[in-house]
Design an enzyme around this catalytic site. Structure first.
Site, PDB file in Angstrom:
ATOM      1  N   LYS A  10      30.121  36.044  35.384  1.00  0.00           N
ATOM      2  CA  LYS A  10      30.555  34.645  35.297  1.00  0.00           C
ATOM      3  C   LYS A  10      30.508  33.973  36.680  1.00  0.00           C
ATOM      4  CE  LYS A  10      34.938  33.647  33.890  1.00  0.00           C
ATOM      5  NZ  LYS A  10      35.606  32.743  34.852  1.00  0.00           N
ATOM      6  N   ARG A  51      27.592  30.024  40.255  1.00  0.00           N
ATOM      7  CA  ARG A  51      26.995  29.754  41.571  1.00  0.00           C
ATOM      8  C   ARG A  51      25.496  29.492  41.446  1.00  0.00           C
ATOM      9  NH1 ARG A  51      31.677  32.200  41.951  1.00  0.00           N
ATOM     10  NH2 ARG A  51      32.898  32.233  43.892  1.00  0.00           N
ATOM     11  N   GLY A  86      38.287  27.029  36.173  1.00  0.00           N
ATOM     12  CA  GLY A  86      38.771  26.799  37.535  1.00  0.00           C
ATOM     13  C   GLY A  86      37.634  26.861  38.544  1.00  0.00           C
ATOM     14  N   SER A  88      41.178  33.913  48.090  1.00  0.00           N
ATOM     15  CA  SER A  88      40.626  33.289  46.884  1.00  0.00           C
ATOM     16  C   SER A  88      39.183  32.900  47.132  1.00  0.00           C
ATOM     17  CB  SER A  88      41.446  32.042  46.524  1.00  0.00           C
ATOM     18  OG  SER A  88      40.678  31.169  45.716  1.00  0.00           O
ATOM     19  N   ASP A 136      41.025  39.871  37.982  1.00  0.00           N
ATOM     20  CA  ASP A 136      40.792  39.495  36.583  1.00  0.00           C
ATOM     21  C   ASP A 136      40.927  40.690  35.636  1.00  0.00           C
ATOM     22  OD1 ASP A 136      40.359  36.874  37.347  1.00  0.00           O
ATOM     23  OD2 ASP A 136      38.188  37.096  37.467  1.00  0.00           O
ATOM     24  N   ARG A 196      40.964  36.557  28.671  1.00  0.00           N
ATOM     25  CA  ARG A 196      41.167  37.940  29.123  1.00  0.00           C
ATOM     26  C   ARG A 196      42.417  38.573  28.500  1.00  0.00           C
ATOM     27  NH1 ARG A 196      36.906  38.341  32.405  1.00  0.00           N
ATOM     28  NH2 ARG A 196      36.528  36.637  33.854  1.00  0.00           N
TER      29      ARG A 196
HETATM   30  C1  S3P Z   1      36.443  33.454  40.833  1.00  0.00           C
HETATM   31  C2  S3P Z   1      37.438  33.797  41.690  1.00  0.00           C
HETATM   32  C3  S3P Z   1      38.747  34.323  41.256  1.00  0.00           C
HETATM   33  C4  S3P Z   1      38.698  34.817  39.815  1.00  0.00           C
HETATM   34  C5  S3P Z   1      38.000  33.845  38.914  1.00  0.00           C
HETATM   35  C6  S3P Z   1      36.568  33.631  39.382  1.00  0.00           C
HETATM   36  C7  S3P Z   1      35.175  32.919  41.384  1.00  0.00           C
HETATM   37  O1  S3P Z   1      39.698  33.283  41.342  1.00  0.00           O
HETATM   38  O2  S3P Z   1      39.985  35.068  39.335  1.00  0.00           O
HETATM   39  O3  S3P Z   1      37.974  34.343  37.586  1.00  0.00           O
HETATM   40  O4  S3P Z   1      34.150  32.891  40.651  1.00  0.00           O
HETATM   41  O5  S3P Z   1      35.166  32.527  42.550  1.00  0.00           O
HETATM   42  P1  S3P Z   1      40.470  32.934  42.728  1.00  0.00           P
HETATM   43  O6  S3P Z   1      39.468  32.447  43.694  1.00  0.00           O
HETATM   44  O7  S3P Z   1      41.444  31.855  42.351  1.00  0.00           O
HETATM   45  O8  S3P Z   1      41.147  34.194  43.147  1.00  0.00           O
END
Ligand code: S3P
Length: 446
Positions: free
Chosen positions: A30, A35, A103, A177, A327, A400
Site C-alpha cells: 500500500k 508513492r 491518511g 512517522s 500496522d 486491519r
Molecule cells: C504509512 C506510514 C505509517 C503506517 C501507514 C502507512 C506510509 O503511518 O501506519 O499505514 O505509507 O507512509 P505513520 O507515518 O503515521 O506512522
C-alpha cells in the site's frame, strides 16, 4: 464454514481449520502504491506501475491526482500508465479532493500541494480520516511557509491550502512517522536548498528509495535517522514494480503459526528492513518462518515467506521495533493471545490515532473472545494461552482490525466468530476473504 453475509458480517464457524501445501500472493504494498501514483503524477514523462494495490486507499490517491491533471490509465494490478504533469504543474482542481479513508493520501499530498504557488486546494476525507491528527504535517509545512487552514486551526480535515513558494527547514520530528517525513520531503522538492528531516527512530523508507529512483537528490544518514533532500531536481517517470505487502502477508504469517496443521507459502513479499519487525517478533515468539528466494526489484528487497504451525511464546515489543511493525500490532496481539505466557506491547501510542483507536479495538475484541488483556495508554499486556471463544466483534470499520479478528476466528471455539462491517477490508486487501476461503474454507475454489 467462512462466509461474508449480505449485512457485511464475516462469519467463521467454530471448527478445526487447517491448510497444507497452498501458495498465495498478497496484493501490492500500500505504501509503495501510493508513492508510485504520486511520484508518477508529478514526474515528467511516463511511469509504468506493475503490481499496484487496487484497494480503496490507492484509488483515493489516483482520483485526487487525476483531478489535478495527471493522466492515469484505468487502475489495473498488471499495468498502470501515468503521463506525469511535471514538478509544480498540478492544476487547481475544480472540486474538493477526497482522500477517503487514507491518511497517507492526505498527509503526503498536503506536502506536494503546499508548494504549488498561487493554487488553491481543499481536501477532505471520510469520518475516520476527519478525526485523525493533521498538525503533525501542518505544523512543519507552516514552518516552511505553507498557508493551510482547517478545523481546529488546521488540526483536522477538511483542510484548505493556498500554495506558496516554500523554504527548506531542518525538522526534528517528535514522532517516527513515514507520513510526516514524506510530506516534508515532498514539499522540499520545489524549494531551493536542503530540506532535512530527523526522526527519533527509523520509519519506513519507501519515499527516500523511490524519490532517488525518480531522480531527486536524496541522502540518508542511517545512524542519526536523518534524510536530506536537495530541492530543484526534476523527477523523471520510471517503471515501478510493487512487491506484495508485508502488512497483508502478516495475517497469513499469524494464521499459519497459530492454526494447527498449517503450512503456507506467500510469494513475492516486500522485505524492506524498515518493515520487517513482524518477522523478527514472530521468530522471537517461536514461529516457524523461512525466507526463500530473496532478491531485489526496483530498489526494494523481496522474498517468498514460508510459515508452518508452531507453538508460540509471549515476548516484549517496544522501542525502535514499533515503527517497523506498527500496522501489524493488532494481528500480533492475536498471536500473543494464542501464545504461552505474557506479551507486552509498549511505546505504541500511535496506534490510537490510526483508522480506529487500534489499542481499544484490539483489547475489546480480544477480551470479548475470552483473552486476558490489560490496556495501557501506549499498548497492552496479553496473558496468552486461554482458548479463544467465538463471538461478535466490532471492526470499527477498520480494515486491519477486521482482518486480525478473522484470523482469531480460525482458532475460536464453541461459537461462531462474526466480524461486523468486514467489507472494510477493501481498503488495503480486497481479496482477503477469497484468500481466507481458499486457504481455510471447505473447497479449494470457495
Ligand atoms: C504509512 C506510514 C505509517 C503506517 C501507514 C502507512 C506510509 O503511518 O501506519 O499505514 O505509507 O507512509 P505513520 O507515518 O503515521 O506512522
Amino acid at each position: 464454514m467462512i462466509e461474508l453475509l449480505e449485512n457485511h458480517k464475516l462469519v467463521l464457524s467454530p471448527r478445526a481449520y487447517a491448510t497444507q501445501g497452498k501458495e498465495i500472493t498478497v496484493p501490492g504494498d500500500k505504501s509503495i502504491s501510493h508513492r508510485a501514483l504520486m511520484l508518477g503524477s508529478i514526474a515528467e514523462g511516463e511511469t509504468i506501475i506493475r503490481g499496484l494495490l487496487l484497494g480503496e486507499d490507492p484509488r483515493s490517491t489516483a482520483h485526487c491526482f487525476s483531478a489535478m491533471g495527471a493522466e492515469i490509465s484505468p487502475l489495473n494490478s498488471d499495468f498502470v500508465r501515468i503521463k506525469g504533469i511535471g514538478l509544480g504543474n498540478l492544476q487547481e482542481p475544480n472540486n474538493i479532493l477526497d482522500a477517503g479513508n487514507s491518511g497517507t493520501t492526505l498527509r503526503l499530498m498536503l506536502g506536494i500541494l503546499a508548494s504549488h504557488t498561487g493554487r488553491f486546494f481543499a481536501i477532505t476525507g471520510d469520518d475516520s480520516l476527519r478525526a485523525r491528527p493533521m498538525l503533525r504535517v501542518v505544523d512543519p509545512l507552516r514552518r516552511m511557509g505553507a498557508t493551510i487552514w482547517g478545523r481546529e486551526n488546521g488540526a483536522k480535515a477538511p483542510l484548505a491550502v493556498m500554495g506558496q513558494k516554500l523554504h527548506p527547514i531542518h525538522y526534528i520530528s517528535p514522532i517516527a512517522s513515514a507520513q510526516v517525513k514524506s510530506a516534508i520531503l515532498l514539499a522540499g522538492l520545489l524549494t531551493s536548498g536542503e530540506t532535512i528531516v530527523t526522526e527519533p527512530e527509523q520509519s519506513r523508507d519507501h519515499s527516500e528509495r523511490m524519490l532517488k529512483a525518480f531522480g531527486a537528490d536524496v541522502r540518508v544518514d542511517r545512524d542519526s535517522h536523518t534524510v536530506i533532500l536537495k530541492g530543484g531536481n526534476r523527477l523523471q517517470g520510471q517503471e515501478v514494480i510493487v512487491p506484495g505487502d508485508i502488512s497483508s502477508a502478516a495475517f497469513w504469517l499469524v494464521a499459519g503459526s497459530i492454526v494447527p496443521n498449517s503450512e503456507i507459502l506467500i510469494k513475492n513479499v516486500g522485505v524492506n528492513p524498515t518493515r520487517t519487525g513482524v518477522l523478527e517478533v514472530l521468530r522471537a515468539m517461536g514461529a516457524n518462518l523461512t525466507l526463500e528466494n530473496e532478491r531485489e526489484i526496483t530498489g526494494e528487497p523481496i522474498a517468498d515467506l514460508r510459515v508452518k504451525t508452531a507453538p508460540l511464546k509471549g515476548c516484549e515489543i517496544g522501542g525502535s521495533l514499533i515503527p517497523r511493525l506498527i500496522d501489524e500490532l493488532p494481528v500480533l496481539a492475536v498471536a500473543a493471545a494464542c501464545a504461552e505466557g505474557r506479551t507486552v506491547i509498549r511505546d505504541a501510542e500511535e496506534l490510537r490515532v490510526k483508522e480506529s483507536d487500534r489499542i481499544a479495538a484490539t483489547v475489546q475484541g480480544l477480551r470479548a473472545m475470552g483473552a486476558e488483556v490489560i490496556e495501557h495508554p501506549d499498548g497492552m499486556e496479553i496473558f496468552g494461552g486461554r482458548p479463544l471463544v467465538g463471538t461478535t466483534i466490532d471492526s470499527y470499520n477498520d480494515h486491519r482490525i477486521a482482518m486480525s479478528f478473522a484470523i482469531a476466528g480460525l482458532v475460536a471455539q464453541k461459537h461462531p466468530t462474526a466480524i461486523e462491517r468486514a467489507d472494510c477490508v477493501t481498503i488495503s486487501y480486497p481479496s482477503f476473504i477469497p484468500t481466507l476461503q481458499f486457504l481455510y474454507g471447505d473447497s479449494p475454489s470457495s
